[in-house]
Enzyme design. Structure first.
Site, PDB file in Angstrom:
ATOM      1  CG  ASP A 171       9.871   9.366   5.331  1.00 49.91           C
ATOM      2  OD1 ASP A 171       8.409   9.844   5.420  1.00 49.91           O
ATOM      3  OD2 ASP A 171      10.169   9.258   4.005  1.00 49.91           O
ATOM      4  CG  LEU A 186      -1.854  -1.106   1.503  1.00 51.53           C
ATOM      5  CD1 LEU A 186      -2.786  -1.004   2.644  1.00 51.53           C
ATOM      6  CD2 LEU A 186      -2.802  -1.056   0.152  1.00 51.53           C
ATOM      7  CE  LYS A 235      -3.237  11.409  -3.436  1.00 51.65           C
ATOM      8  NZ  LYS A 235      -4.253  10.669  -4.736  1.00 51.65           N
TER       9      LYS A 235
END
EC number: 2.1.1.221
Length: 311
Positions: free
Chosen positions: A215, A191, A249
């Site tokens: 990150d 994903l 997103k």
């Protein structure tokens, strides 16, 4: 020889009365008694001491009331255990009735192989996200088959230091091995928001992988590249079909995990997204977002027309 008796000498007037002397001694004894010091000390007691005495008095007076409240709480907990459906909604949501739980065959993997790309602060954040995933899966209506793979390094050390109970976690598979060694290649779907493929339906025979990486966008596209290099399937959640967001997103690990759990229960992507996405993401339904933007455009044009008329 005279028959008269000599007159008696009268008592001297300066001799103190015996009763008066005794009374004065009694008064001196009373002044020296310890009880008198206590009385004097009460008279000069500070405000702090007075408050302390008052609190102590109230504590003693309310002892029976506290005992009664504890008894009522015990009875309430007992009733909630006996009749969980009749308890309040919050309690029933928090403790689902286990007989209604239907586990899903879907496998959901958190890939922890990015340990060397994170500083300790971000590793700690990932640890908290994993804790949230574990807690949500335990109380889900359709819990998934939960896997932590490539578990080790900083993450494992942090869990050992701050969450020693993780070794007793239930309904989770924690392994130092890579997911490629645990799953069939054809079952794997990574994903990633960078994938061109949109996941419209969940296939519960598949094993979906979530990148365990915090990150701050320093390693953009790394999970998509990893899926391509390994030759495994990849897809992104259909976020863009239902949600307008003010930010990228990219979702946190626990958000992706919770959205999938929610979808398995609701079977509706829109409801699943809006039941999980935090307000800080600025998420709004796609249709409503378009309508609002049109309204803003009309208002702007109307404002320009009014200003030109005034000129």
């Amino acid at each position: 020889m005279s028959s008269e008796m000599p007159a008696e000498n009268p008592l001297p007037t300066d001799v103190p009365d015996v009763e008066e002397k005794i009374n004065s001694n009694d008064n001196q004894v009373k002044k020296g008694e310890p009880g008198s010091d206590k009385a004097e000390s009460i008279g000069v007691m500070s405000k702090r001491q007075m408050k302390k005495l008052m609190k102590q008095k109230q504590w003693e007076e309310q002892r029976d009331l506290r005992r009664q409240r504890r008894k009522e709480k015990r009875q309430k907990r007992k009733l909630e255990r006996q009749y969980p459906l009749e308890s309040n909604n919050e309690g029933s949501d928090r403790k689902r009735i286990r007989r209604d739980v239907v586990p899903s065959t879907l496998r959901l993997i958190i890939d922890c192989s990015f340990d060397n790309l994170m500083v300790l602060k971000d590793v700690k954040k990932l640890h908290k996200q994993i804790q949230r995933c574990y807690a949500e899966n335990r109380k889900a209506l359709h819990p998934v088959q939960f896997y932590l793979t490539s578990h080790g390094g900083q993450l494992k050390n942090n869990m050992n230091e701050n969450d020693k109970g993780w070794v007793n976690w239930k309904d989770i598979h924690i392994s130092s091995e890579h997911y490629n060694e645990l799953m069939k290649k054809e079952d794997l779907v990574y994903l990633t928001s960078d994938s061109p493929d949109v996941l419209n339906e969940l296939d519960e025979t598949k094993a979906y992988v979530i990148g365990g990486l915090v990150d701050h966008n320093h390693h953009k596209g790394i999970t998509y590249k990893k899926a391509l290099e390994q030759g495994i399937g990849h897809a992104q959640l259909p976020l863009g079909n239902f949600v307008k967001m003010n930010s990228r997103k990219v979702l946190a690990v626990n958000h992706v995990f919770e959205i999938i759990l929610s979808y398995l229960e609701k079977r509706n992507w829109k409801e699943a997204f809006f039941s999980v996405l935090p307000p800080r993401k600025g998420a709004s339904p796609l249709g409503e977002a378009n309508d609002s933007s049109k309204c803003e455009l009309h208002e702007k044009e109307a404002g320009e027309d009014n200003s030109s008329d005034s000129d």
